[in-house]
Design an enzyme around this catalytic site. Structure first.
Site, PDB file in Angstrom:
ATOM      1  N   VAL A  63       0.810  -1.277  -0.033  1.00  0.00           N
ATOM      2  CA  VAL A  63      -0.005   0.043  -0.144  1.00  0.00           C
ATOM      3  C   VAL A  63       0.873   1.146   0.109  1.00  0.00           C
ATOM      4  O   VAL A  63       0.509   2.353  -0.303  1.00  0.00           O
ATOM      5  CB  VAL A  63      -0.938   0.029   1.252  1.00  0.00           C
ATOM      6  CG1 VAL A  63      -0.175   0.322   2.541  1.00  0.00           C
ATOM      7  CG2 VAL A  63      -2.146   0.922   1.078  1.00  0.00           C
ATOM      8  N   TYR A  64       2.069   1.330   0.292  1.00  0.00           N
ATOM      9  CA  TYR A  64       2.975   2.467   0.577  1.00  0.00           C
ATOM     10  C   TYR A  64       3.130   3.016  -1.062  1.00  0.00           C
ATOM     11  O   TYR A  64       3.874   2.429  -1.912  1.00  0.00           O
ATOM     12  CB  TYR A  64       4.305   2.066   0.896  1.00  0.00           C
ATOM     13  CG  TYR A  64       4.386   1.521   2.440  1.00  0.00           C
ATOM     14  CD1 TYR A  64       3.297   2.081   3.233  1.00  0.00           C
ATOM     15  CD2 TYR A  64       5.398   1.081   2.941  1.00  0.00           C
ATOM     16  CE1 TYR A  64       3.139   1.788   4.515  1.00  0.00           C
ATOM     17  CE2 TYR A  64       5.722   0.821   4.214  1.00  0.00           C
ATOM     18  CZ  TYR A  64       4.363   1.011   5.022  1.00  0.00           C
ATOM     19  OH  TYR A  64       4.541   0.677   6.278  1.00  0.00           O
ATOM     20  N   SER A  65       2.747   4.308  -1.279  1.00  0.00           N
ATOM     21  CA  SER A  65       2.537   4.581  -2.565  1.00  0.00           C
ATOM     22  C   SER A  65       2.036   3.782  -3.752  1.00  0.00           C
ATOM     23  O   SER A  65       2.460   3.919  -4.679  1.00  0.00           O
ATOM     24  CB  SER A  65       4.233   5.260  -2.953  1.00  0.00           C
ATOM     25  OG  SER A  65       4.305   6.207  -2.055  1.00  0.00           O
ATOM     26  N   ALA A  66       1.058   3.249  -3.061  1.00  0.00           N
ATOM     27  CA  ALA A  66       0.248   2.346  -4.107  1.00  0.00           C
ATOM     28  C   ALA A  66       1.145   1.086  -5.099  1.00  0.00           C
ATOM     29  O   ALA A  66       1.128   1.303  -6.103  1.00  0.00           O
ATOM     30  CB  ALA A  66      -0.560   3.216  -5.098  1.00  0.00           C
ATOM     31  N   GLY A  67       2.112   0.866  -4.257  1.00  0.00           N
ATOM     32  CA  GLY A  67       2.945  -0.311  -4.687  1.00  0.00           C
ATOM     33  C   GLY A  67       4.326   0.494  -5.335  1.00  0.00           C
ATOM     34  O   GLY A  67       5.477  -0.423  -5.630  1.00  0.00           O
TER      35      GLY A  67
END
Length: 342
Positions: free
Chosen positions: A55-59
């Site tokens: 989920v960090y920066s959407a991958g």
């Protein structure tokens, strides 16, 4: 940084500092090449443990880590997490078998690796039975996709439930927990950390700098303009909230203490977390090379009993100055309907 710690009862040796990659990508440092240089500097300094999440920066964070580890993967203990929403589809989140299998494949692709050392469940999912989750993780382990499974920000009761379920159902068990832990957020000292010790779990704590409150920038005479983190989590930074005012007061006292004992506040804060016997590693989350350099030597510092006593006077053991810093709101508190008879 020559010391290594054992991750729970796995026998895996990890550095006392774990490089958190949450600040690489759209949530922080957007320059991929610069982020890679930060990761390489951490590896050169002796860090062999990296933690990220889908989920960090959407991958994007996982992609940057994968880029940085090209040709270096074998010597790194690589951890990532799953649970957060990765799309609009209601099944692109949570802890179901359906999502875990798919999400793991997605993380493997972004990380450019054929296995993940430690795959962690980022938060509890009240809609998924823990046996469902452990069953999927066990299959991923047997398939060689992941080597170990862990949890993150689980209450003590959920940690115990997972251990008992694994034993009774013959599942692979969680080998570590990743809780929020700092001088400003000491709630896990009451039950979570003792529970991890009881079950032989490793502990890799996130936000040892209190999400930036213990960097030295938050002083009473400083401007508290909204930062990127404040925009992401206003409940942790809004100065109109009493809990955040309490954090500012504590940060001021801790900065004075750090000056008095000849340490930076950053070193004091990280060394405090590492002083707890349950903690395997503290996750540091620098976005820039400058931030990394200020944190690297923290693992070499041992706080005296007198300094720890003074910290206890500023923030008593087991205290979260702001309840939002728990990192997880139990459904029974978040949903009034669960507390009221119809």
């Amino acid at each position: 940084m020559e010391a290594v710690h054992v991750l729970g009862s796995t026998g895996v040796k990890v550095s006392p500092l774990c490089l958190g990659a949450g600040g690489f990508g759209a949530w922080g440092n957007r320059d991929h090449d610069d982020a890679v240089r930060v990761i390489h500097r951490a590896l050169d300094a002796g860090i062999n443990f990296i933690d990220t999440a889908d989920v960090y920066s959407a991958g994007e964070s996982e992609q940057i880590v994968g880029q940085a580890l090209a040709g270096k993967r074998e010597n790194v203990v690589l951890a990532t997490k799953v649970n957060g929403a990765m799309g609009d589809d209601p099944n692109q989140k949570g802890n179901s078998r359906r999502w875990l299998v798919r999400a793991c494949e997605n993380s493997l692709r972004r990380l450019n690796t054929d296995y993940i050392d430690l795959y962690q469940i980022h938060r509890p999912d009240p809609t998924a039975d823990i046996d469902e989750t452990l069953g999927a993780l066990s299959d991923l382990i047997r398939a060689g996709k992941i080597l170990y499974a862990g949890s993150s920000t689980f209450p003590a009761s959920r940690i115990v439930e997972a251990q008992w379920t694994a034993e009774r159902r013959g599942r692979e068990r969680f080998v570590c927990e990743q809780p929020p832990y700092s001088i400003l957020a000491r709630g896990v000292e009451a039950e979570v950390l003792p529970t991890c010790q009881q079950y032989g779990l490793g502990v890799i704590s996130w936000a040892p700098l209190g999400s930036g409150w213990l960097t030295g920038k938050h002083r009473k005479d400083n401007d508290h303009a909204a930062s990127h983190r404040a925009r992401l989590a206003p409940q942790r930074f809004d100065m109109s909230l009493p809990g955040n005012q309490a954090k500012l007061d504590a940060a001021e006292q801790l900065a004075i203490l750090a000056d008095r004992v000849g340490l930076s506040l950053v070193h004091l804060a990280i060394a405090f977390v590492l002083s707890h016997p349950a903690v395997t590693a503290a996750i540091i989350g620098p976005r820039t090379m400058e931030q990394l350099e200020t944190q690297l030597d923290a693992a070499d510092i041992t706080l005296t009993a007198d300094v720890l006593d003074q910290i206890d006077k500023i923030v008593p053991p087991g205290t979260n100055l702001n309840p939002a810093d728990r990192g997880y709101e139990p459904p029974a508190l978040a949903d009034p309907a669960l507390r009221r008879r119809p």
